[in-house]
Design a protein around this motif. Structure first.
Motif, mmCIF file in Angstrom:
data_model
loop_
_atom_site.group_PDB
_atom_site.id
_atom_site.type_symbol
_atom_site.label_atom_id
_atom_site.label_comp_id
_atom_site.label_asym_id
_atom_site.label_seq_id
_atom_site.Cartn_x
_atom_site.Cartn_y
_atom_site.Cartn_z
ATOM 1 N N ARG A 16 0.873 -1.870 0.114
ATOM 2 C CA ARG A 16 0.174 -0.283 -0.002
ATOM 3 C C ARG A 16 1.008 1.227 -0.591
ATOM 4 N NH1 ARG A 16 -2.235 1.607 4.803
ATOM 5 N NH2 ARG A 16 -1.137 -0.199 5.486
ATOM 6 N N CYS A 17 1.952 1.522 0.715
ATOM 7 C CA CYS A 17 2.447 2.365 1.260
ATOM 8 C C CYS A 17 4.017 2.740 0.364
ATOM 9 C CB CYS A 17 2.631 2.963 2.803
ATOM 10 S SG CYS A 17 1.370 3.124 3.726
ATOM 11 N N TYR A 18 3.972 2.023 -0.416
ATOM 12 C CA TYR A 18 6.030 1.864 -0.494
ATOM 13 C C TYR A 18 6.099 1.170 -1.957
ATOM 14 C CZ TYR A 18 7.333 2.446 4.142
ATOM 15 O OH TYR A 18 7.240 3.014 5.657
ATOM 16 N N GLY A 19 4.642 0.741 -2.745
ATOM 17 C CA GLY A 19 4.735 0.838 -3.629
ATOM 18 C C GLY A 19 4.794 -0.490 -4.363
ATOM 19 N N LEU A 20 4.783 -1.802 -3.772
ATOM 20 C CA LEU A 20 5.332 -2.594 -4.002
ATOM 21 C C LEU A 20 4.422 -3.747 -5.049
ATOM 22 C CD1 LEU A 20 8.189 -4.145 -1.338
ATOM 23 C CD2 LEU A 20 8.689 -3.972 -3.534
ATOM 24 N N ARG A 21 3.655 -3.478 -5.747
ATOM 25 C CA ARG A 21 2.673 -4.009 -6.084
ATOM 26 C C ARG A 21 3.166 -4.902 -7.295
ATOM 27 N NH1 ARG A 21 -2.787 -4.016 -4.228
ATOM 28 N NH2 ARG A 21 -3.229 -2.664 -2.870
ATOM 29 N N ALA A 29 18.396 -9.826 -8.950
ATOM 30 C CA ALA A 29 19.304 -8.672 -8.097
ATOM 31 C C ALA A 29 18.518 -7.433 -7.929
ATOM 32 C CB ALA A 29 20.900 -8.912 -9.383
ATOM 33 N N LYS A 30 18.112 -6.471 -8.905
ATOM 34 C CA LYS A 30 17.482 -5.609 -8.639
ATOM 35 C C LYS A 30 15.909 -5.611 -7.864
ATOM 36 C CE LYS A 30 19.600 -3.700 -13.531
ATOM 37 N NZ LYS A 30 19.369 -3.195 -13.969
ATOM 38 N N ALA A 31 15.220 -6.637 -7.984
ATOM 39 C CA ALA A 31 13.722 -6.287 -7.317
ATOM 40 C C ALA A 31 14.375 -7.084 -5.535
ATOM 41 C CB ALA A 31 13.455 -8.129 -7.648
ATOM 42 N N ALA A 32 15.491 -7.718 -5.698
ATOM 43 C CA ALA A 32 15.814 -7.960 -3.988
ATOM 44 C C ALA A 32 16.574 -6.655 -4.068
ATOM 45 C CB ALA A 32 16.807 -8.979 -3.930
ATOM 46 N N VAL A 33 17.411 -5.927 -4.442
ATOM 47 C CA VAL A 33 17.070 -4.287 -3.764
ATOM 48 C C VAL A 33 15.709 -3.565 -3.402
ATOM 49 C CG1 VAL A 33 19.003 -1.593 -4.526
ATOM 50 C CG2 VAL A 33 19.968 -4.332 -5.007
ATOM 51 N N GLN A 34 14.994 -3.483 -4.728
ATOM 52 C CA GLN A 34 13.985 -3.007 -4.075
ATOM 53 C C GLN A 34 13.075 -3.513 -2.912
ATOM 54 O OE1 GLN A 34 11.403 -2.646 -7.299
ATOM 55 N NE2 GLN A 34 9.397 -1.622 -5.757
ATOM 56 N N ILE A 35 13.810 -4.979 -3.179
ATOM 57 C CA ILE A 35 13.079 -5.169 -1.719
ATOM 58 C C ILE A 35 14.026 -5.122 -0.185
ATOM 59 C CG2 ILE A 35 12.418 -7.199 -0.421
ATOM 60 C CD1 ILE A 35 11.580 -8.610 -3.130
ATOM 61 N N HIS A 36 14.362 -4.855 -0.484
ATOM 62 C CA HIS A 36 15.822 -4.025 1.013
ATOM 63 C C HIS A 36 15.191 -2.668 0.632
ATOM 64 C CE1 HIS A 36 18.400 -7.864 -0.202
ATOM 65 N NE2 HIS A 36 17.991 -8.299 1.365
ATOM 66 N N LEU A 37 15.564 -1.754 -0.293
ATOM 67 C CA LEU A 37 14.901 -0.712 0.388
ATOM 68 C C LEU A 37 14.022 -0.454 1.140
ATOM 69 C CD1 LEU A 37 16.877 0.729 -3.233
ATOM 70 C CD2 LEU A 37 17.936 1.127 -0.569
ATOM 71 N N ALA A 39 12.423 -2.379 2.876
ATOM 72 C CA ALA A 39 12.206 -3.071 4.795
ATOM 73 C C ALA A 39 12.629 -2.026 5.232
ATOM 74 C CB ALA A 39 13.068 -4.358 4.604
ATOM 75 N N ILE A 40 14.206 -1.918 4.313
ATOM 76 C CA ILE A 40 14.792 -0.262 5.504
ATOM 77 C C ILE A 40 13.918 0.764 5.871
ATOM 78 C CG2 ILE A 40 16.391 1.498 5.306
ATOM 79 C CD1 ILE A 40 18.449 -0.431 3.995
ATOM 80 N N ALA A 41 13.502 1.125 4.752
ATOM 81 C CA ALA A 41 12.299 2.938 4.518
ATOM 82 C C ALA A 41 11.222 1.996 6.190
ATOM 83 C CB ALA A 41 12.045 2.764 3.866
ATOM 84 N N LYS A 45 10.727 4.121 9.705
ATOM 85 C CA LYS A 45 9.186 4.770 9.769
ATOM 86 C C LYS A 45 8.583 3.609 11.501
ATOM 87 C CE LYS A 45 5.095 6.560 7.748
ATOM 88 N NZ LYS A 45 4.598 6.151 6.975
ATOM 89 N N ARG A 46 9.316 2.095 11.564
ATOM 90 C CA ARG A 46 9.150 1.950 12.256
ATOM 91 C C ARG A 46 9.680 2.132 13.563
ATOM 92 N NH1 ARG A 46 9.872 -3.413 14.636
ATOM 93 N NH2 ARG A 46 7.478 -3.843 15.539
ATOM 94 N N THR A 47 11.131 2.522 14.075
ATOM 95 C CA THR A 47 11.590 2.836 15.172
ATOM 96 C C THR A 47 11.940 4.079 15.513
ATOM 97 O OG1 THR A 47 13.568 1.282 13.830
ATOM 98 C CG2 THR A 47 13.767 2.644 15.966
#
Length: 55
Positions: A16-21, A29-37, A39-41, A45-47
């Motif tokens: 919903r919020c980070y556009g991972l549809r 490899a590039k998709a994994a980078v997007q997922i990692h970024l 997760a970091i964001a 935000k959660r912290t």
């Protein structure tokens, strides 16, 4: 069932919020980078919410 609900909520927030549809880049490899970024964001935000620091 509780663990699954907790994990599904995180993935829902990512979609919903980070556009991972859809993946922004082609390739595993590039998709994994997007997922990692994403997760970091999400974790940053959660912290901030846990520590109650105003954004």
């Amino acid at each position: 069932m509780r663990v699954r609900a907790r994990i599904e909520k995180i993935f829902d927030t990512w979609k919903r919020c980070y556009g991972l549809r859809r993946m922004r880049w082609r390739g595993l490899a590039k998709a994994a980078v997007q997922i990692h970024l994403t997760a970091i964001a999400y974790n940053l935000k959660r912290t901030m919410n846990i520590l109650s620091v105003p954004a």
